[in-house]
Design a protein around this motif. Structure first.
Motif, PDB file in Angstrom:
ATOM      1  N   ILE A 162      -8.432   6.374  12.788  1.00  0.00           N
ATOM      2  CA  ILE A 162      -7.195   6.061  13.094  1.00  0.00           C
ATOM      3  C   ILE A 162      -6.381   7.412  12.963  1.00  0.00           C
ATOM      4  O   ILE A 162      -5.247   7.428  13.477  1.00  0.00           O
ATOM      5  CB  ILE A 162      -6.660   5.098  11.882  1.00  0.00           C
TER       6      ILE A 162
ATOM      7  N   ASP B  21       3.601  11.611  13.041  1.00  0.00           N
ATOM      8  CA  ASP B  21       3.931  10.134  13.072  1.00  0.00           C
ATOM      9  C   ASP B  21       3.349   9.476  11.669  1.00  0.00           C
ATOM     10  O   ASP B  21       2.178   9.869  11.366  1.00  0.00           O
ATOM     11  CB  ASP B  21       2.948   9.422  14.323  1.00  0.00           C
TER      12      ASP B  21
ATOM     13  N   PHE C  15      -1.665  -5.245  12.203  1.00  0.00           N
ATOM     14  CA  PHE C  15      -2.242  -4.465  11.112  1.00  0.00           C
ATOM     15  C   PHE C  15      -2.163  -5.527   9.640  1.00  0.00           C
ATOM     16  O   PHE C  15      -2.893  -5.755   9.131  1.00  0.00           O
ATOM     17  CB  PHE C  15      -1.515  -3.360  10.723  1.00  0.00           C
TER      18      PHE C  15
ATOM     19  N   LEU D  42     -10.557  -2.703  12.204  1.00  0.00           N
ATOM     20  CA  LEU D  42      -9.839  -1.565  11.672  1.00  0.00           C
ATOM     21  C   LEU D  42      -9.825  -0.516  12.688  1.00  0.00           C
ATOM     22  O   LEU D  42      -8.847  -0.020  13.233  1.00  0.00           O
ATOM     23  CB  LEU D  42     -10.261  -0.799  10.410  1.00  0.00           C
TER      24      LEU D  42
ATOM     25  N   VAL E 161       2.980   6.311  10.618  1.00  0.00           N
ATOM     26  CA  VAL E 161       2.450   4.990  10.927  1.00  0.00           C
ATOM     27  C   VAL E 161       0.885   5.209  10.586  1.00  0.00           C
ATOM     28  O   VAL E 161       0.368   4.463   9.686  1.00  0.00           O
ATOM     29  CB  VAL E 161       2.972   4.230  11.977  1.00  0.00           C
ATOM     30  N   PRO E 162       0.098   5.946  11.266  1.00  0.00           N
ATOM     31  CA  PRO E 162      -1.158   5.958  11.068  1.00  0.00           C
ATOM     32  C   PRO E 162      -1.593   6.423   9.589  1.00  0.00           C
ATOM     33  O   PRO E 162      -2.464   5.835   9.037  1.00  0.00           O
ATOM     34  CB  PRO E 162      -1.694   7.059  12.022  1.00  0.00           C
TER      35      PRO E 162
ATOM     36  N   LEU F 220      -1.232   3.191   7.672  1.00  0.00           N
ATOM     37  CA  LEU F 220      -2.395   2.368   7.854  1.00  0.00           C
ATOM     38  C   LEU F 220      -3.456   2.829   7.193  1.00  0.00           C
ATOM     39  O   LEU F 220      -4.188   1.966   6.537  1.00  0.00           O
ATOM     40  CB  LEU F 220      -2.650   2.373   9.385  1.00  0.00           C
TER      41      LEU F 220
ATOM     42  N   TYR G 123      -3.411   1.454  18.300  1.00  0.00           N
ATOM     43  CA  TYR G 123      -1.996   1.802  17.900  1.00  0.00           C
ATOM     44  C   TYR G 123      -1.965   3.210  18.673  1.00  0.00           C
ATOM     45  O   TYR G 123      -0.951   3.774  19.265  1.00  0.00           O
ATOM     46  CB  TYR G 123      -1.875   2.221  16.464  1.00  0.00           C
TER      47      TYR G 123
ATOM     48  N   GLY H  64      -6.666   0.783  15.175  1.00  0.00           N
ATOM     49  CA  GLY H  64      -6.336   2.327  15.038  1.00  0.00           C
ATOM     50  C   GLY H  64      -6.172   2.676  16.785  1.00  0.00           C
ATOM     51  O   GLY H  64      -5.276   3.234  16.871  1.00  0.00           O
ATOM     52  N   LEU H  65      -7.277   2.267  17.476  1.00  0.00           N
ATOM     53  CA  LEU H  65      -7.317   2.900  18.740  1.00  0.00           C
ATOM     54  C   LEU H  65      -6.170   2.193  19.290  1.00  0.00           C
ATOM     55  O   LEU H  65      -5.389   2.825  20.482  1.00  0.00           O
ATOM     56  CB  LEU H  65      -8.550   2.384  19.258  1.00  0.00           C
TER      57      LEU H  65
END
Lengths: 135, 131, 496
Positions: free
Chosen positions: B43, B70, C127, C171, B72-73, B76, C178, C175-176
């Motif tokens: 991610i 960014d 998510f 997950l 957001v990652p 997450l 996004y 992630g990918l």
């Protein structure tokens, strides 16, 4: 396993770490820190104490049942989410006070939420640590 | 930087998978942890590795000054790490209990002895509970 | 309104944790909360029926940025079903769980599980879905291992390992996704992906998500963990798992592969249909081979999952409405089967087909409570399973998938065979000489065990005799799914 060095050091470290965890908690809504790390520091402090003195002593030092901590943490977080409903905003909306307080800056429901996370994380980690260290 | 991270992620996945097919439960948990970390790193990488400022918008502007990282990652990953922490802690407690009841962390031992139990029949449902 | 299905179980779980050692209070709270969940679910369904899709933004953050909760007909129907199942299982477990499990927090954990399930049904953010999955998983791990019997541990390890792999895949997929689209809101994803070519990474992501959700839903080739772990824990726990957990997987598959990825992405139809057919067939074959009732029912759960997936594979309004109807039917009917199995195990101390027999004479009501849902699962008219299967098969014929229809019909025959065979073994044939003496159940306990079972069996019967209102509801739910613009407008405000 009994270590004199650890046992002596933890007497000083425990209060220091607890203070540090509070510091992390209180600055969390504006700067690096927050409930999660704060809670982990609390758990680490008690885990060190437990390593030095054993699981029974650790539980005694904590005074409250870790499960209580988990429950009250969840409750505090839930209440912080419910408060905005009273003023007609959606669940979990952040409410901020307009008056800055001396240490923490502008307080608000995120701080309350963080407090909940703090209690929850500390309780949960200690619950697991105590379970694992049970003889 | 991306190619390096890609190799690292691939390596983590491979190592995680390898550990998961071992017979020992402890190694299986390690494998799961590696798998989780590999996903987190993935991610992080797909969120673009740019050296940017924090995405704060100045008071007199409507857009942040570019380039920004960014967030957001990272949020997450943070969430995923926290969840992974909880799950792995639970898994550790579980394998400790398994070790206490079975006396071994070898999955084969667990299964073969259990088949012995199954042929003896299941007589435990009725027990254990009186009014 | 949309937050209530989450707040009720959460608040109950907290109250249960605070009242840790007061078991009576925990039980009372559990029953009240599940009943409240059912009522809220019905209210939600009524609102959605009147106003169309509704949405709410957590924390007042506008849609593509914050976390959105969305309820359309499908999710509100499933919330109602969750409330119903929660209520039945909680009442049943009043009599079924033993003191030790209750003192280890059975009731609060059950509420956390319901919280995770409701969250997965309502969330509009990919998510956030992952987070709800984990909430659900952690609660289910503990419920599986609760009590710490040796076989339970073995089942729990398999369950934990496979589900954690699924989470890691999910997950990675999220992630990918996004990385490619820059958003996680499902409605926003749907729009972004419409304007992108479906080549390169996107089919890979779709495949990753498909695998992850298939593991959760126990679809072929990922179903092996289910029969390996479902026969060990207490019967109330398996009932709620089989009724709701695997259905969450199917719900998410339906949601993601209608809203976000159009089916072409995966070269979908043949793949999903093949998975559906093989799930049905192998599940049924596994069930035929099992001499133990609980393992047989676990395989039966797998086999029925195939029918649910078949609706998604056929991808017409009729097929999807058949799937939704079948999902509601199977929750009730299969749970009734599991619950009667629990009663039998409690009476005789066994659930092995060879050791049982002759129960019909002593307990004719129990025999009927097994037979009605069993025939319903097999799809005998006029019971509820028939209408679901009828819709699916009709849709299959319309789309020209004759092989699929043949498999579905064949599996129905197999299902009929092994369920009636089980019934004959347990209730009809004379009791074997080795059979243990029947245990006595005090009347209030018997009522607590039988009332939920009776309710579910009756629900299945009524659903079969009067399928029209619910089927119409399912049909509009299916049309809503196939036409995602109302969903997108409800989340994002306008259709860009």
């Amino acid at each position: 396993m009994h270590s004199v060095i650890l046992a002596t050091a933890i007497r000083l470290l425990l209060p220091l770490m607890l203070l540090f965890s509070l510091f992390l908690l209180l600055r969390g809504h504006n700067e690096p820190g927050g409930g999660f790390v704060g809670g982990l520091v609390v758990a680490a402090a008690f885990a060190l104490y437990t390593l030095a003195h054993g699981e029974k002593e650790g539980r005694r030092m904590l005074r409250v049942d870790p499960l209580r901590l988990v429950a009250s943490g969840l409750l505090v977080a839930l209440v912080s989410g419910l408060l905005p409903l009273l003023v007609g905003l959606p669940f979990l909306t952040a409410l901020w006070s307009s008056v800055p307080a001396p240490v923490i800056g502008h307080a608000g429901t995120p701080l309350l939420f963080d407090l909940g996370v703090y209690l929850l994380v500390a309780g949960m980690s200690l619950l697991i640590i105590f379970t694992l260290m049970e003889e | 930087m991306e190619p390096v991270l890609a190799v690292v992620i691939g390596g983590l996945y491979a190592a995680g998978m390898y550990l998961m097919v071992r017979r020992s439960i402890v190694k299986m948990i390690f494998g799961l942890a590696l798998l989780g970390n590999a996903a987190n790193l993935l991610i992080f990488t797909v969120g673009r590795l740019t050296r940017g400022r924090p995405p704060h918008i100045p008071l007199d502007a409507t857009l942040p000054s570019l380039p920004v990282a960014d967030p957001v990652p990272q949020a997450l990953i943070l969430t995923a790490i926290v969840i992974g922490f909880g799950v792995q802690a639970f898994a550790l407690v579980l394998i400790k209990r398994v070790y206490q009841t079975v006396g071994s962390d070898d999955q084969d031992v667990m299964v073969t002895e259990n088949q012995g139990l199954a042929t003896r029949g299941t007589g435990r449902e009725g027990q254990g509970d009186e009014v | 309104m949309l937050f209530l299905p989450l707040l009720i179980p959460l608040a109950t779980a907290i109250a249960g944790l605070l009242a840790w050692n007061r078991r009576k209070l925990q039980r009372l709270l559990g029953v009240c909360s599940s009943a409240a969940l059912l009522i809220v679910g019905l209210m939600l369904l009524a609102t959605v029926q009147q106003q169309g899709v509704i949405s709410a933004q957590a924390g007042n953050w506008p849609a593509p940025f914050g976390i959105t909760l969305v309820a359309d007909l499908l999710s509100s129907l499933l919330i109602v079903a969750t409330g119903l199942m929660g209520l039945c299982v909680t009442v049943y477990s009043l009599a079924d769980t033993d003191t030790r499990q209750e003192s280890l927090g059975y009731h609060p954990l059950l509420q956390v599980l319901l919280l995770g399930i409701c969250g997965s049904f309502l969330t509009g953010d990919l998510f956030n879905l992952y987070v709800w999955f984990e909430v659900m998983l952690i609660a289910s791990f503990v419920l599986l291992a609760l009590g710490g019997q040796r076989e339970q541990m073995e089942g729990a390890i398999k369950y934990v390992a496979l589900n954690l792999i699924a989470s890691a895949l999910l997950l990675a997929g999220i992630g990918l996704l996004y990385g490619v689209t820059g958003t996680l809101n499902m409605a926003h994803l749907a729009i972004r992906l419409q304007s992108m070519p479906h080549t390169g990474t996107i089919p890979v992501i779709a495949a990753l998500l498909f695998c992850a959700f298939s593991i959760k839903a126990a679809v072929f080739p990922f179903y092996f963990w289910l029969p390996a772990s479902y026969h060990t824990p207490p019967i109330a726990v398996i009932t709620i798992f089989s009724a709701l957990l695997s259905k969450v997987g199917i719900y998410v598959l339906i949601r993601v592969f209608t809203l976000i990825f159009p089916q072409e992405t995966l070269a979908g139809q043949p793949l999903i249909l093949a998975a559906a057919g093989l799930t049905m067939l192998l599940g049924a074959l596994g069930a035929v081979a099992q001499p133990e009732l609980r393992r047989m029912l676990a395989f039966c759960v797998v086999s029925q999952i195939g029918y649910l997936l078949m609706g998604l594979g056929l991808f017409t309004a009729l097929a999807l409405s058949g799937s939704i109807f079948f999902m509601l039917h199977i929750m009730a009917a299969k749970s009734a089967l599991f619950l009667t199995t629990g009663v039998v195990a409690r009476l005789t101390g066994s659930s092995s087909l060879a050791e049982l027999g002759g129960l019909y004479r002593r307990y004719p009501l129990l025999a009927a409570l097994f037979l009605v849902p069993a025939l319903s699962v097999a799809g005998i008219p006029p019971l509820s399973g028939f209408w679901g299967k009828l819709a699916l098969i009709q849709a299959g014929l319309q789309s020209g998938q004759y092989l699929m229809v043949a498999v579905a019909l064949g599996v129905s025959v197999l299902t009929l065979y092994y369920l009636t065979n089980a019934w004959i073994h347990i209730y009809w044939k004379p009791a074997p000489e080795t059979a243990a003496k029947l245990q006595y159940l005090p009347p209030h306990r018997r009522h607590q065990l039988l009332a939920p079972t009776l309710l579910l069996a009756l629900f299945s019967l009524v659903l079969g005799l009067l399928p029209e209102p619910l089927f119409r509801l399912c049909h509009s739910a299916a049309e809503q799914i196939l036409n995602p613009s109302s969903y997108i407008t409800a989340v994002l405000g306008t259709l860009p």
